[in-house]
Design a protein around this motif. Structure first.
Motif: not given
Length: 168
Positions: A68-72, A75-79, A85-86, A91-96
């Motif tokens: 959950i923290v990685c998802q947060i 999202y916070s690194t998405s502009d 909305l992608d 999810l790819h970035r959260a896994k990274f």
């Protein structure tokens, strides 16, 4: 405080790097805040412990709820709306993040994200909180079923309206 206000107005991102990747924590938009709010609730943060020892609580949350923290963080690194909305990109970035940052670094980034909301500090600095009390009194006097709006309803509307009134 003036620098924080300036950064908020220009929506300055906070830059950091993970390995060779350079990333930014972007200020949350209204839509992003709604998405993040649901994720914040699912972290099961102990607010009492957070106020007593924030580092210990963020480390606990990052250990127990790293997905959950990685998802947060994702999202916070998405502009921008399209990026937020992608879901595949999120999810790819959260896994990274889950694969490439330590729990301690995750806790540091989460602390920055959680402390990035300075709206209440700005409201107190500009004296808008006193204006809120006045609005409440006016609404009570005016009676139920009526509404009065002063300034904007966004942080920018509140700050700019107050600044224009005060400094012309």
């Amino acid at each position: 405080m003036e620098l924080s206000i300036s950064d908020a107005i220009i929506e300055k991102p906070i830059r950091f790097s993970v390995g060779k990747s350079k990333l930014c924590l972007y200020p949350p938009t209204l839509g992003k805040m709604q998405i993040l709010k649901n994720l914040y609730f699912s972290m099961d943060v102990n607010m009492k412990l957070l106020s007593i020892n924030p580092l210990a609580e963020t480390l606990r949350v990052c250990t127990e709820k790293s997905d959950i923290v990685c998802q947060i963080i994702a999202y916070s690194t998405s502009d921008g709306k399209k990026s937020v909305l992608d879901i595949e990109k999120i999810l790819h970035r959260a896994k990274f993040f889950e694969d490439n940052i330590s729990v301690e670094d995750m806790a540091t980034i989460l602390t920055i994200i959680l402390s990035n909301d300075k709206i209440e500090e700005f409201i107190q600095y500009f004296g808008i909180d006193a204006d809120r009390e006045m609005k409440t009194q006016i609404s009570r006097i005016k009676g139920e079923g009526s509404s009065i709006t002063f300034g904007g309803k966004s942080i920018y509307g509140l700050l700019i309206d107050f600044a224009c009134q005060r400094y012309w």
